[in-house]
Design a protein around this motif. Structure first.
Motif, PDB file in Angstrom:
ATOM      1  N   THR A 135       4.624  -7.199   5.995  1.00 52.18           N
ATOM      2  CA  THR A 135       5.476  -7.217   4.980  1.00 52.18           C
ATOM      3  C   THR A 135       6.507  -5.706   4.888  1.00 52.18           C
ATOM      4  O   THR A 135       7.304  -5.538   4.232  1.00 52.18           O
ATOM      5  CB  THR A 135       4.739  -7.786   3.719  1.00 52.18           C
ATOM      6  N   PHE A 136       5.098  -4.300   5.064  1.00 58.98           N
ATOM      7  CA  PHE A 136       6.192  -3.261   4.579  1.00 58.98           C
ATOM      8  C   PHE A 136       6.806  -2.354   5.546  1.00 58.98           C
ATOM      9  O   PHE A 136       7.453  -1.921   5.230  1.00 58.98           O
ATOM     10  CB  PHE A 136       4.490  -1.837   4.089  1.00 58.98           C
ATOM     11  N   GLY A 137       6.142  -2.999   6.523  1.00 61.28           N
ATOM     12  CA  GLY A 137       6.369  -2.256   8.243  1.00 61.28           C
ATOM     13  C   GLY A 137       8.184  -2.753   7.946  1.00 61.28           C
ATOM     14  O   GLY A 137       8.423  -1.815   8.451  1.00 61.28           O
ATOM     15  N   GLY A 138       8.310  -4.005   7.789  1.00 63.55           N
ATOM     16  CA  GLY A 138       9.315  -4.313   8.156  1.00 63.55           C
ATOM     17  C   GLY A 138      10.238  -3.281   7.308  1.00 63.55           C
ATOM     18  O   GLY A 138      11.989  -3.249   7.466  1.00 63.55           O
ATOM     19  N   GLU A 191      10.579  -3.733  -2.474  1.00 64.67           N
ATOM     20  CA  GLU A 191       8.897  -3.890  -1.968  1.00 64.67           C
ATOM     21  C   GLU A 191       8.097  -4.058  -2.945  1.00 64.67           C
ATOM     22  O   GLU A 191       7.250  -4.103  -1.865  1.00 64.67           O
ATOM     23  CB  GLU A 191       9.603  -2.306  -1.638  1.00 64.67           C
ATOM     24  N   ALA A 192       7.859  -3.396  -3.543  1.00 67.62           N
ATOM     25  CA  ALA A 192       7.122  -4.105  -4.825  1.00 67.62           C
ATOM     26  C   ALA A 192       6.812  -5.247  -5.225  1.00 67.62           C
ATOM     27  O   ALA A 192       5.566  -6.046  -4.647  1.00 67.62           O
ATOM     28  CB  ALA A 192       7.482  -2.984  -6.748  1.00 67.62           C
ATOM     29  N   ALA A 193       7.962  -6.334  -5.051  1.00 62.57           N
ATOM     30  CA  ALA A 193       7.415  -7.896  -4.870  1.00 62.57           C
ATOM     31  C   ALA A 193       7.501  -8.064  -3.571  1.00 62.57           C
ATOM     32  O   ALA A 193       6.286  -9.182  -3.775  1.00 62.57           O
ATOM     33  CB  ALA A 193       8.956  -8.321  -5.605  1.00 62.57           C
ATOM     34  N   VAL A 226      -3.755   0.630   1.274  1.00 66.54           N
ATOM     35  CA  VAL A 226      -4.142   2.250   1.601  1.00 66.54           C
ATOM     36  C   VAL A 226      -3.343   2.671   3.478  1.00 66.54           C
ATOM     37  O   VAL A 226      -2.426   3.624   3.168  1.00 66.54           O
ATOM     38  CB  VAL A 226      -5.121   2.493   1.556  1.00 66.54           C
ATOM     39  N   VAL A 227      -3.681   2.090   4.655  1.00 67.66           N
ATOM     40  CA  VAL A 227      -3.335   2.686   5.531  1.00 67.66           C
ATOM     41  C   VAL A 227      -1.937   2.473   5.748  1.00 67.66           C
ATOM     42  O   VAL A 227      -1.218   4.015   6.476  1.00 67.66           O
ATOM     43  CB  VAL A 227      -4.544   1.660   6.898  1.00 67.66           C
ATOM     44  N   PHE A 228      -1.203   1.775   5.296  1.00 70.65           N
ATOM     45  CA  PHE A 228       0.180   1.655   6.119  1.00 70.65           C
ATOM     46  C   PHE A 228       0.662   2.513   5.231  1.00 70.65           C
ATOM     47  O   PHE A 228       2.031   2.844   5.749  1.00 70.65           O
ATOM     48  CB  PHE A 228       1.051   0.315   5.530  1.00 70.65           C
ATOM     49  N   LEU A 229       0.347   3.085   3.932  1.00 73.65           N
ATOM     50  CA  LEU A 229       1.045   4.110   3.165  1.00 73.65           C
ATOM     51  C   LEU A 229       1.045   5.593   3.700  1.00 73.65           C
ATOM     52  O   LEU A 229       1.802   5.690   4.194  1.00 73.65           O
ATOM     53  CB  LEU A 229       0.349   4.624   1.857  1.00 73.65           C
TER      54      LEU A 229
END
Lengths: 443, 138
Positions: A10-13, A242-244, A305-308
């Motif tokens: 979801t973040f990667g996009g 992004e938060a949502a 944590v890791v994707f941060l």
């Protein structure tokens, strides 16, 4: 692993949404509205930093909600019998009317089609073959994986065959910056609000990250002092969606794990994965397999944590994936699809089902039918049929006795609301408009 | 039309005595779903009445040939085996989609030949998928 992939994906996009204006996943579409203009202004690092931090905060807050709410919901589900589960599944399917897509009716037809696919095979009660066409491999029903791969990947491969190469320009990226104190002070209310919105939308059956991101973006714009500048590169326009969208990941796992009703299309895939391994979500899962639950919670926490870290360090590298020519990317995807479809049962029938699902998915997409509702229908199919059959036995074949069950009535009312609120409100709006126009004319 | 055809198929299902069926024949659920689909289709037709349909993108010949290629690949899996079929597919799809860097295509094809084979043996443990190469791969 699936749960961690859900969070990180979801973040990667957002990385490609910001750097090349091509969202890597639908939930990141809203991020591109302000992310790409910021990148064009030479603020790609600032935009990516904000996306990563907002995603982590949203994801973590929703994880806390998930850890607290899912066991409580599972305890409530102790009082659920087949009628309540049937009503809950009907509510879940009715929510398809409001998920993203052009037509609620088409989403509902897609869900019904998915339910129909789930009826293929030998009926467990009567032993009668249904839609098997004499193919022995279909006696146990159609496996979920080939349909999933076909509807999503093969349909997209055929769509890609139909488009010309897009020229994607990657914006140069020097260094990714964590949000400054000024930026953070400006966006923290947006992040908190969007996290709440995302978690709530995620908890609703069938509603996923895409809708959460869109609402998060719209609310960020509505509350912002610079709402009129949204779309030109506002930092709140990144923090909101992004938060949502990351908050929706934890939220959508609540009904998935506690009730066995997917909170989003991706959660439906995770639910399918659990079913393949013989794991039935619900109170039983919480009581008897807490280890599994804790590993899911831990995986989602670690993923956040890791994707941060990866997002901040590896964004430049990951964004290059979108620049791989599609002429090389899609043959690779096809090869992986074949391996994935064949690997489940080592059956060429599954590969055939994958191709049929792919061709069907291409045409359905062309006519406005999404793949997600069909997947939801397939996943919920057995629950709907079994709970209905058991309910009818309990009620001695008197369907009116559903009205004796207050929880079931509650879910049916919610289902009716989600099905009819849009047409009813639309009708009321049309009804009011001519009256107000007429009264203005009289004045 | 599809709903009618599927409904007709449900008429070919066997029936069992009511006692064994526990009051719900095997046809009940599919027919209920088909009924819902029929009603929703009517609603969709009603909503679309008078609306001009959006122009859809023209389907290029590449899509049809790609679809044919995927189907041919499926038919060839049993005969040629996975490795050869994938190598052929990875050669033909890029060419079909306009890729003219033959060197790159050959690299991709070689990568696939190795990767597909190892992935298949790792994930599917399927030596049967070796096809005509099975004497050399076993």
């Amino acid at each position: 692993m699936l749960a961690a992939l859900y969070c990180a994906g979801t973040f990667g996009g957002s990385i490609t949404a910001i750097l090349i204006n091509a969202p890597g996943a639908p939930p990141a579409a809203a991020t591109a509205f302000d992310g790409y203009p910021m990148a064009q202004r030479g603020e790609a690092g600032r935009a990516l930093g904000m996306a990563a931090v907002a995603s982590v905060i949203g994801g973590m807050l929703s994880l806390i909600v998930m850890v607290l709410a899912a066991p409580a919901l599972a305890r409530i589900s102790h009082s659920f019998g087949p009628p309540e589960y049937f009503a809950l599944a009907v509510f879940g399917l009715s929510m398809l009317a409001s998920i993203s897509g052009k037509s609620p009716v088409k989403n509902l037809i897609g869900g019904a089609f998915g339910l129909l696919i789930a009826t293929v095979g030998v009926d467990l009660t009567t032993g009668v073959e249904r839609f098997t066409f004499g193919v022995p491999e279909l006696y146990e029903g159609i496996s979920f994986i080939p349909i999933l791969i076909g509807l999503f990947a093969i349909a997209e491969l055929l769509s890609q065959a139909n488009v010309r190469d897009k020229v994607l320009e990657r914006i140069s990226l020097n260094a990714i910056k964590l949000p400054s104190a000024t930026d953070f002070k400006r966006v923290w209310p947006t992040i908190l609000r969007s996290s709440g919105i995302g978690t709530f939308i995620g908890i609703l059956p069938a509603e996923g990250s895409t809708m959460a991101a869109m609402i998060g973006y719209n609310e960020a714009r509505r509350w912002s002092k610079n709402g009129d500048k949204f779309g030109t590169g506002e930092i709140e326009g990144i923090a909101g969606p992004e938060a949502a969208n990351n908050a929706a990941t934890g939220g959508s796992m609540v009904p998935t794990l506690a009730l066995g009703i997917p909170g989003s299309a991706t959660a439906a895939v995770i639910l399918g994965g659990l079913q393949i391994h013989g794991i039935r979500p619900g109170a039983y899962l919480f009581e008897n397999q807490p280890d599994l639950l804790y590993s899911i919670f831990a995986a989602m926490f670690l993923a956040n944590v890791v994707f941060l870290v990866f997002g901040l360090v590896g964004a430049r590298l990951f964004s290059r994936i979108s620049l791989i020519p599609r002429t090389f990317l899609w043959p690779t995807v096809f090869a992986l699809c074949v391996v994935g479809a064949y690997g489940v049962n080592q059956s060429m029938v599954d590969v055939m089902i994958m191709l049929i699902a792919g061709f069907a998915g291409f045409w359905l997409k062309r006519y406005g039918f999404g793949a997600a509702p069909i997947i939801m229908g397939v996943v919920l199919g057995s629950l709907v049929e079994n709970s209905l059959a058991q309910s009818m036995i309990i009620f001695d074949h008197d369907a009116w006795r559903f009205l004796d069950r207050p929880i079931a009535i509650g879910f049916f009312l919610l289902a009716a609301f989600s099905l009819f609120y849009q047409p009813v409100f639309g009708w009321l709006r049309r009804f009011r408009r001519p009256r107000s126009a007429a009264s203005k004319g009289a004045k | 039309m599809i709903v009618v055809a599927l409904y007709w198929i449900t008429t070919t299902f066997s029936t069992v005595p009511a006692l064994f069926a526990q009051g719900m024949q095997a046809t009940a659920m599919p027919r209920l779903i088909l009924g819902v689909m029929a009603v929703l289709t009517l609603v969709m037709l009603y909503q679309g009445y008078g609306h001009v349909e959006e122009d859809k993108p023209v389907i290029s010949w590449r899509m049809w040939v790609t679809a044919g290629l995927l189907l041919a690949a499926f038919l060839l899996f049993e005969i040629l085996g996975l490795t050869l079929t994938m190598a052929l597919t990875c050669l033909l799809i890029p060419l079909l989609w306009g890729e003219r860097h033959l060197g790159r295509i050959m690299i991709l094809r070689r990568l696939h030949t190795g990767n597909d084979l190892s992935a298949f043996h790792l994930c599917a443990a399927a030596s049967a998928a070796a096809g005509i190469l099975s004497p050399w791969l076993s």
